[in-house]
Design an enzyme around this catalytic site. Structure first.
Site, PDB file in Angstrom:
ATOM      1  CD  GLU A  35      -2.773  -1.176   2.459  1.00 29.81           C
ATOM      2  OE1 GLU A  35      -2.338  -1.777   3.460  1.00 29.81           O
ATOM      3  OE2 GLU A  35      -3.853  -0.573   2.431  1.00 29.81           O
TER       4      GLU A  35
ATOM      5  N   GLY B 134      21.441   5.446  11.298  1.00 29.58           N
ATOM      6  CA  GLY B 134      22.122   6.117  12.398  1.00 29.58           C
ATOM      7  C   GLY B 134      21.214   6.551  13.535  1.00 29.58           C
TER       8      GLY B 134
END
Length: 344
Positions: free
Chosen positions: A221, A287
């Site tokens: 979707e 990160g």
């Protein structure tokens, strides 16, 4: 003849200068037999390497008979059919899986992906973009952008409107191949070069780029970007953005394991293991600092998200009080995914 990587006979479109705009390959072949390559060498003068050889009608007839005589009836029948084509014909032979050097060669690799003969990151696509011309995709086929104004004028003079559906380097996958066992609500949102696994449903706002796709039964979707490969039984929520990095050699692969749920407007920049859930609206980059919790919701340590790459049964969520990103073992999501996919 030694083993080769791929071979195909194609029908294409060229501009007025004879440059290839696109190529359609009805039957791309992965790892053709050396005897098949030998037929092409004898009939077309192929001497090795990665080549796109232009064909005429008489060559197709002779090649088709030679292939049939050599025991390759299916490809031989195709060659004989191509004899009646009014469009340019090409035989593309890729001896090695190196970076493509011709537009027909680039299109063959995209076909291999959409025909499910290779999976994303199993084929070298380095240097693909410069080989694909930016094309006007119309109801009369591919048209060179420099030639489009004259074609539009010619259509108007004949009392017609030339419909320009898109301006892009990549065409719709379904204009070239429709894989078995799939549902695609809006075919304009799946590019040639997408790998759409058996049992996949792509909803109206779903999108699958080239060199990306689904391994099997999945509900799409949201967006599957280039470089992302989604495992079976996964649900990509509406508006989600999975952030992959395209690399011809597959240096970075953003994969999604089986039975995962990526919520609406969520996204990932790390590969997920099986049965993981990413909360709606949450973007997990490599990160990102994540608070790792134990089963009692106690803080274990603060780590970077990349440390959790490919780990199964994880739930990523945002703490509504502190705003911190948390991760814990995802037992409830396993049950939830089982319910979700029982209804797909």
């Amino acid at each position: 003849m030694s083993d080769s990587f791929s071979l195909a006979l194609g029908i294409g479109t060229q501009n007025s200068a004879g440059d290839w705009l696109e190529v359609y390959y009805p039957q791309p072949i992965l790892n053709p037999e050396p005897r098949m390559i030998a037929v092409f060498a004898e009939q077309l003068g192929y001497t090795g390497g990665n080549k796109a050889i232009s064909l005429n009608a008489s060559q197709c007839a002779v090649l088709g008979k030679a292939l049939c005589d050599a025991g390759f009836a299916e490809l031989g029948a195709l060659a004989i059919q191509l004899e009646s084509s009014t469009r340019p014909l090409v035989a593309t032979i890729l001896e090695t899986d190196d970076a493509p050097i011709t537009t027909p060669g680039a299109y063959l690799k995209l076909h291999l992906l959409s025909h499910r003969l290779v999976k994303p990151h199993e084929v070298v696509l380095a240097g693909l973009f410069p080989l694909l011309p930016n094309v006007a995709w119309t109801d009369e086929g591919a048209i060179d952008l420099l030639e489009l104004p004259q074609r539009q004028l010619a259509a108007r003079l004949q009392g017609r409107d030339l419909q320009v559906n898109s301006i892009d380097k990549f065409p719709l996958m379904t204009n070239y191949v429709v894989p078995s066992g799939v549902r695609i609500a809006d075919t304009a949102r799946v590019r040639l070069g997408a790998y759409v696994g058996e049992g996949t449903t792509v909803m109206h706002e779903g999108f699958i780029n080239f060199n990306a796709g689904t391994a099997g039964t999945s509900m799409v979707e949201g967006r599957i970007s280039a470089g992302v490969f989604v495992g079976k039984g996964s649900d990509l929520g509406g508006g989600c953005s999975t952030m992959g990095t395209l690399s011809g050699g597959g240096n970075i692969v953003i994969s999604v394991g089986e039975g995962c749920l990526i919520g609406a407007n969520a996204g990932i920049g790390i590969p997920l293991g099986d049965r993981c859930t990413v909360e709606a609206g949450l973007y997990i980059t490599a990160g990102l600092k994540v608070a790792l919790l134990d089963d009692a919701d106690n803080l274990v340590e603060i780590i970077k998200a990349r440390s959790l790459a490919n780990q199964p049964d994880l739930l990523f969520r945002r703490n509504s009080q502190t705003g911190s990103i948390e991760c814990k073992t995802n037992k409830s999501a396993i049950q939830l995914n089982g319910i979700l996919h029982a209804h797909n």
